[in-house]
Enzyme design. Structure first.
Site, short mmCIF file in Angstrom:
data_model
loop_
_atom_site.label_atom_id
_atom_site.label_comp_id
_atom_site.label_asym_id
_atom_site.label_seq_id
_atom_site.Cartn_x
_atom_site.Cartn_y
_atom_site.Cartn_z
N GLN A 75 12.10 21.31 -11.94
CA GLN A 75 11.63 19.98 -12.77
C GLN A 75 11.80 19.84 -14.25
OE1 GLN A 75 10.31 17.33 -10.45
NE2 GLN A 75 9.96 15.87 -12.51
N ASP B 269 18.93 18.18 -7.09
CA ASP B 269 19.11 16.55 -7.70
C ASP B 269 20.34 16.62 -8.08
OD1 ASP B 269 16.66 16.53 -9.08
OD2 ASP B 269 16.49 18.44 -10.36
N LYS C 193 6.76 16.29 -4.35
CA LYS C 193 7.51 16.89 -4.11
C LYS C 193 7.80 17.57 -2.23
CE LYS C 193 10.66 15.33 -7.43
NZ LYS C 193 11.63 15.84 -9.01
N1 GUN Z 1 11.70 14.68 -14.26
C1 GUN Z 1 12.31 13.76 -14.09
N2 GUN Z 1 12.37 13.21 -13.11
C2 GUN Z 1 13.57 14.52 -11.87
C3 GUN Z 1 13.94 14.20 -11.13
O1 GUN Z 1 14.63 13.87 -10.39
N3 GUN Z 1 14.14 15.77 -10.95
C4 GUN Z 1 14.26 16.95 -11.61
N4 GUN Z 1 14.83 18.16 -11.50
N5 GUN Z 1 13.40 16.92 -13.43
C5 GUN Z 1 13.13 15.13 -13.04
#
Ligand code: GUN
Length: 304
Positions: free
Chosen positions: A106, A129, A62
């Protein structure tokens, strides 16, 4: 992929890696124009708690992707024993920081942290998100808001590859709040892509295989490697594999391989379209997060 026997489909690959590159280039052009108008660069922050290897890899991707499109990024790392209060302080600080347009925490978080309390503490305006209840509520109501990145990425993929969804039967396997549930809402809502009749299957579904066999579009989002086998897929179906489980493999360079929920080798020959793992849904998730962050920056500048 071309196939040889007459019973097999001429399967086509939903190449998320190639598509994500193209969309990143489009976002980069938009960012450059935004900055030319005198705005600062969009800025995404990511909060990573603990040492989970998979989470670190996702967050690294990311952050790296931010640089590729001309965003600023900030990585906030803390050890797994962080207290809930200290994590809430970080979230409040990011909410109030005018230099940050959007941020993510995350998941998964360590067991002693209440995920829901953290999710609800994120300002809905910076919740790129799309996990905050007000963004989830807007999604359910068809109102504007941030859409969770993985389902948003799948919708973009269906749109860009010209997959017909109108009136089709979509079966989503897995009812998680970050993938399966929002995916079922997006596929069923009025629009293109959309207008599907949706069946949402989960761990208590009876005769899962029979439901899957009725799918024109099958989305597998469970996290159980190879659970969707050829006998569960209709000829000509579009199959989208959201699974990315690390499976130990001593012959692989990193000691593991990423496995999808779909038994690819036996399922692919039956499909009209299928996503590979890796290189399918994963890169599209990141592109959607970037899109949400640019939207957050533009909405903030417009005073929304
Ligand atoms: N863990 C797995 N997928 C995601 C996501 O799209 N965002 C976040 N913050 N954590 C995750």
């Amino acid at each position: 992929m071309s196939t040889t026997t007459s019973e097999q489909m001429d399967t086509r690959i939903l190449d998320g890696k190639a598509l994500s590159r193209r969309i990143k280039d489009e976002i980069a052009v938009e960012v450059a124009a935004w900055v030319d108008k005198g705005h600062r660069k969009p800025h995404l922050a990511a909060v990573l708690i603990g040492e989970d290897g998979a989470s670190r890899t996702y967050v690294d991707h990311k952050v790296k992707s931010c640089a590729q499109v001309g965003f600023e990024s900030t990585l906030v790392e803390r050890p797994a024993d962080i207290s809930q209060e200290a994590l809430l302080d970080i979230v409040h600080g990011l909410n109030e920081n005018p230099q940050i347009d959007g941020f993510i925490v995350q998941l998964p978080l360590p067991a002693h942290i209440d995920d829901q309390a953290i999710t609800e503490a994120v300002s809905a305006k910076k919740d790129v998100d799309g996990f905050h209840p007000s963004n989830m509520g807007n999604l359910a109501l068809g109102l504007p808001g941030f859409v969770p990145a993985t389902p948003a990425g799948i919708m973009t993929m269906l749109e860009r590859f010209g997959i017909e969804t109108e009136g089709k039967h979509a079966v989503v396997v897995g009812r998680s709040s970050i993938v399966g549930t929002p995916m079922s809402l997006l596929l069923s809502r009025a629009g293109t892509p959309g207008n599907c009749t949706v069946t949402l299957c989960h761990s208590r579904t009876q005769d899962l295989a029979a439901h899957c066999r009725r799918a024109d579009i099958l989305v597998a989002a469970v996290g159980r490697p190879g659970m969707i086998t050829a006998d569960m897929v209709k000829d000509g179906a579009v199959v989208v594999d959201v699974g990315i489980t690390r499976v130990e493999d001593s012959t692989a360079k990193r000691g593991f391989r990423l496995k999808g929920d779909v038994a690819y080798a036996e399922v692919a020959p039956k499909c009209s379209w299928i996503t590979p793992v890796p290189g399918g849904v994963g890169p599209m998730t990141i592109v959607s997060l970037l899109r949400n962050t640019l939207d957050a920056a533009q909405r903030a500048a417009a005073g929304h």
